[in-house]
Motif scaffolding. Structure first.
Motif, PDB file in Angstrom:
ATOM      1  N   HIS A  30       0.825  -1.211   0.000  1.00 22.14           N
ATOM      2  CA  HIS A  30       0.000   0.000   0.000  1.00 22.14           C
ATOM      3  C   HIS A  30       0.852   1.251   0.000  1.00 22.14           C
ATOM      4  O   HIS A  30       2.044   1.206   0.289  1.00 22.14           O
ATOM      5  CB  HIS A  30      -0.914   0.007   1.222  1.00 22.14           C
ATOM      6  CG  HIS A  30      -0.177   0.182   2.515  1.00 22.14           C
ATOM      7  ND1 HIS A  30       0.588  -0.817   3.080  1.00 22.14           N
ATOM      8  CD2 HIS A  30      -0.051   1.241   3.327  1.00 22.14           C
ATOM      9  CE1 HIS A  30       1.124  -0.375   4.197  1.00 22.14           C
ATOM     10  NE2 HIS A  30       0.764   0.875   4.368  1.00 22.14           N
ATOM     11  N   GLN A  31       0.203   2.352  -0.276  1.00 19.88           N
ATOM     12  CA  GLN A  31       0.829   3.654  -0.187  1.00 19.88           C
ATOM     13  C   GLN A  31       0.664   4.142   1.253  1.00 19.88           C
ATOM     14  O   GLN A  31      -0.399   4.001   1.837  1.00 19.88           O
ATOM     15  CB  GLN A  31       0.161   4.608  -1.187  1.00 19.88           C
ATOM     16  CG  GLN A  31       1.023   5.710  -1.719  1.00 19.88           C
ATOM     17  CD  GLN A  31       1.267   6.834  -0.736  1.00 19.88           C
ATOM     18  OE1 GLN A  31       0.453   7.114   0.123  1.00 19.88           O
ATOM     19  NE2 GLN A  31       2.401   7.471  -0.871  1.00 19.88           N
ATOM     20  N   LYS A  32       1.691   4.684   1.842  1.00 21.83           N
ATOM     21  CA  LYS A  32       1.709   5.069   3.256  1.00 21.83           C
ATOM     22  C   LYS A  32       0.527   5.955   3.641  1.00 21.83           C
ATOM     23  O   LYS A  32      -0.020   5.823   4.735  1.00 21.83           O
ATOM     24  CB  LYS A  32       3.040   5.775   3.557  1.00 21.83           C
ATOM     25  CG  LYS A  32       3.228   6.128   4.994  1.00 21.83           C
ATOM     26  CD  LYS A  32       3.650   4.915   5.773  1.00 21.83           C
ATOM     27  CE  LYS A  32       3.993   5.293   7.194  1.00 21.83           C
ATOM     28  NZ  LYS A  32       3.491   4.353   8.158  1.00 21.83           N
ATOM     29  N   ASP A  33       0.094   6.862   2.755  1.00 25.66           N
ATOM     30  CA  ASP A  33      -1.027   7.753   3.073  1.00 25.66           C
ATOM     31  C   ASP A  33      -2.352   7.009   3.245  1.00 25.66           C
ATOM     32  O   ASP A  33      -3.318   7.577   3.757  1.00 25.66           O
ATOM     33  CB  ASP A  33      -1.198   8.810   1.974  1.00 25.66           C
ATOM     34  CG  ASP A  33      -0.056   9.813   1.947  1.00 25.66           C
ATOM     35  OD1 ASP A  33       0.694   9.910   2.948  1.00 25.66           O
ATOM     36  OD2 ASP A  33       0.104  10.490   0.921  1.00 25.66           O
ATOM     37  N   ASP A  34      -2.424   5.763   2.827  1.00 25.29           N
ATOM     38  CA  ASP A  34      -3.654   4.967   2.924  1.00 25.29           C
ATOM     39  C   ASP A  34      -3.661   4.033   4.132  1.00 25.29           C
ATOM     40  O   ASP A  34      -4.481   3.115   4.204  1.00 25.29           O
ATOM     41  CB  ASP A  34      -3.844   4.140   1.646  1.00 25.29           C
ATOM     42  CG  ASP A  34      -4.080   5.011   0.437  1.00 25.29           C
ATOM     43  OD1 ASP A  34      -4.723   6.065   0.565  1.00 25.29           O
ATOM     44  OD2 ASP A  34      -3.603   4.641  -0.653  1.00 25.29           O
ATOM     45  N   THR A  35      -2.781   4.269   5.082  1.00 33.28           N
ATOM     46  CA  THR A  35      -2.639   3.371   6.229  1.00 33.28           C
ATOM     47  C   THR A  35      -3.955   3.146   6.956  1.00 33.28           C
ATOM     48  O   THR A  35      -4.261   2.018   7.349  1.00 33.28           O
ATOM     49  CB  THR A  35      -1.564   3.905   7.203  1.00 33.28           C
ATOM     50  OG1 THR A  35      -0.310   3.902   6.514  1.00 33.28           O
ATOM     51  CG2 THR A  35      -1.454   3.059   8.448  1.00 33.28           C
ATOM     52  N   ILE A  36      -4.768   4.163   7.131  1.00 32.14           N
ATOM     53  CA  ILE A  36      -6.020   4.018   7.877  1.00 32.14           C
ATOM     54  C   ILE A  36      -6.954   3.000   7.212  1.00 32.14           C
ATOM     55  O   ILE A  36      -7.579   2.185   7.878  1.00 32.14           O
ATOM     56  CB  ILE A  36      -6.722   5.376   8.090  1.00 32.14           C
ATOM     57  CG1 ILE A  36      -7.857   5.245   9.088  1.00 32.14           C
ATOM     58  CG2 ILE A  36      -7.195   5.971   6.785  1.00 32.14           C
ATOM     59  CD1 ILE A  36      -8.364   6.570   9.608  1.00 32.14           C
ATOM     60  N   TYR A  37      -7.026   3.024   5.868  1.00 33.66           N
ATOM     61  CA  TYR A  37      -7.865   2.061   5.143  1.00 33.66           C
ATOM     62  C   TYR A  37      -7.252   0.664   5.197  1.00 33.66           C
ATOM     63  O   TYR A  37      -7.950  -0.331   5.392  1.00 33.66           O
ATOM     64  CB  TYR A  37      -8.032   2.469   3.677  1.00 33.66           C
ATOM     65  CG  TYR A  37      -8.611   3.836   3.479  1.00 33.66           C
ATOM     66  CD1 TYR A  37      -9.855   4.175   3.993  1.00 33.66           C
ATOM     67  CD2 TYR A  37      -7.916   4.801   2.765  1.00 33.66           C
ATOM     68  CE1 TYR A  37     -10.385   5.432   3.806  1.00 33.66           C
ATOM     69  CE2 TYR A  37      -8.449   6.068   2.560  1.00 33.66           C
ATOM     70  CZ  TYR A  37      -9.682   6.379   3.096  1.00 33.66           C
ATOM     71  OH  TYR A  37     -10.196   7.611   2.905  1.00 33.66           O
ATOM     72  N   CYS A  38      -5.946   0.621   5.007  1.00 30.90           N
ATOM     73  CA  CYS A  38      -5.252  -0.666   4.978  1.00 30.90           C
ATOM     74  C   CYS A  38      -5.315  -1.366   6.324  1.00 30.90           C
ATOM     75  O   CYS A  38      -5.400  -2.595   6.385  1.00 30.90           O
ATOM     76  CB  CYS A  38      -3.806  -0.461   4.532  1.00 30.90           C
ATOM     77  SG  CYS A  38      -3.712   0.216   2.864  1.00 30.90           S
ATOM     78  N   LYS A  39      -5.272  -0.589   7.382  1.00 33.29           N
ATOM     79  CA  LYS A  39      -5.362  -1.174   8.731  1.00 33.29           C
ATOM     80  C   LYS A  39      -6.714  -1.870   8.909  1.00 33.29           C
ATOM     81  O   LYS A  39      -6.784  -2.958   9.480  1.00 33.29           O
ATOM     82  CB  LYS A  39      -5.176  -0.092   9.784  1.00 33.29           C
ATOM     83  CG  LYS A  39      -5.130  -0.614  11.191  1.00 33.29           C
ATOM     84  CD  LYS A  39      -4.816   0.491  12.183  1.00 33.29           C
ATOM     85  CE  LYS A  39      -4.673  -0.090  13.574  1.00 33.29           C
ATOM     86  NZ  LYS A  39      -4.280   0.928  14.546  1.00 33.29           N
ATOM     87  N   LYS A  40      -7.773  -1.267   8.390  1.00 31.29           N
ATOM     88  CA  LYS A  40      -9.101  -1.896   8.486  1.00 31.29           C
ATOM     89  C   LYS A  40      -9.146  -3.203   7.690  1.00 31.29           C
ATOM     90  O   LYS A  40      -9.714  -4.196   8.155  1.00 31.29           O
ATOM     91  CB  LYS A  40     -10.181  -0.931   7.997  1.00 31.29           C
ATOM     92  CG  LYS A  40     -10.412   0.217   8.946  1.00 31.29           C
ATOM     93  CD  LYS A  40     -11.495   1.139   8.441  1.00 31.29           C
ATOM     94  CE  LYS A  40     -11.722   2.274   9.421  1.00 31.29           C
ATOM     95  NZ  LYS A  40     -12.863   3.106   9.053  1.00 31.29           N
ATOM     96  N   ILE A  41      -8.547  -3.200   6.512  1.00 30.46           N
ATOM     97  CA  ILE A  41      -8.505  -4.421   5.699  1.00 30.46           C
ATOM     98  C   ILE A  41      -7.656  -5.478   6.393  1.00 30.46           C
ATOM     99  O   ILE A  41      -8.049  -6.646   6.474  1.00 30.46           O
ATOM    100  CB  ILE A  41      -7.977  -4.109   4.282  1.00 30.46           C
ATOM    101  CG1 ILE A  41      -8.990  -3.229   3.541  1.00 30.46           C
ATOM    102  CG2 ILE A  41      -7.691  -5.395   3.504  1.00 30.46           C
ATOM    103  CD1 ILE A  41      -8.464  -2.626   2.247  1.00 30.46           C
ATOM    104  N   ALA A  42      -6.505  -5.083   6.933  1.00 27.45           N
ATOM    105  CA  ALA A  42      -5.635  -6.023   7.652  1.00 27.45           C
ATOM    106  C   ALA A  42      -6.354  -6.609   8.856  1.00 27.45           C
ATOM    107  O   ALA A  42      -6.300  -7.826   9.097  1.00 27.45           O
ATOM    108  CB  ALA A  42      -4.342  -5.331   8.073  1.00 27.45           C
TER     109      ALA A  42
END
Length: 182
Positions: A30-42
């Motif tokens: 992922h792109q670092k700026d998308d961490t909040i979305y990626c954390k939910k997916i993770a």
């Protein structure tokens, strides 16, 4: 049993055991700026019993980023990919301009089973060609199918044990991240 984040140093011994016993793990590219979305997916994947390698808690990687050490960053990313059986590239408008995501995909091409998942609002014509050759997840419904395939469990079992939420569930934990009907 919930999956773990193999990037978290507290999980290091369990991560090694899981890796040595071929427990599946999804590297979240992922792109670092998308961490909040990626954390939910993770978190959704871990709740389904799947290990992830999500770099938010990779202390080595954080150190290398802070000290502007590209060689260290590459070593950390390689470690994460090498500990993973699958890769899921999270695609947002910001990912399309990432310098690291294409590198991660290229490095993991031979060693991981690759897929991509699009955040709300990404159109097919916005996708780079190198992602059009991979398994494309376009929303919650296809993410649930991905989880079924990865775990070998039926949708019925996964839902009844509260490992996933049906894509039509009101207040789905990924409603603000993914399209629900794809």
């Amino acid at each position: 049993m919930a999956g773990i984040n193999r990037a978290l140093s507290l999980n290091e011994s369990r991560a090694k055991i899981n890796f040595s016993t071929s427990v599946k793990c999804v590297f979240i590219s992922h792109q670092k700026d998308d961490t909040i979305y990626c954390k939910k997916i993770a978190n959704y994947l871990m709740d389904a019993g799947i290990d992830v390698y999500f770099d938010e808690f990779d202390s080595d990687l954080k150190f290398y980023r802070q000290t502007n050490n590209p060689n260290g960053i590459v070593l950390s990313i390689k470690k994460g990919i090498n500990m993973s059986s699958h890769m899921l590239c999270v695609i947002s408008p910001k990912t399309l301009y990432s310098k690291w995501v294409p590198w991660e995909i290229g490095y993991g091409h031979e060693s991981t089973i690759q897929g991509a998942i699009t955040i709300k609002g990404i159109k097919d014509e916005d996708l780079p060609d190198y992602l059009k050759t991979t398994n494309m997840l376009r929303g919650t419904k296809s993410l649930n199918n991905f989880i079924q395939n990865l775990t070998g469990q039926s949708e019925y079992i996964l839902e009844n044990y509260n490992l996933i939420k049906k894509h039509t569930t009101l207040s789905h934990p990924l409603d603000d991240v993914l399209d629900w009907n794809q």
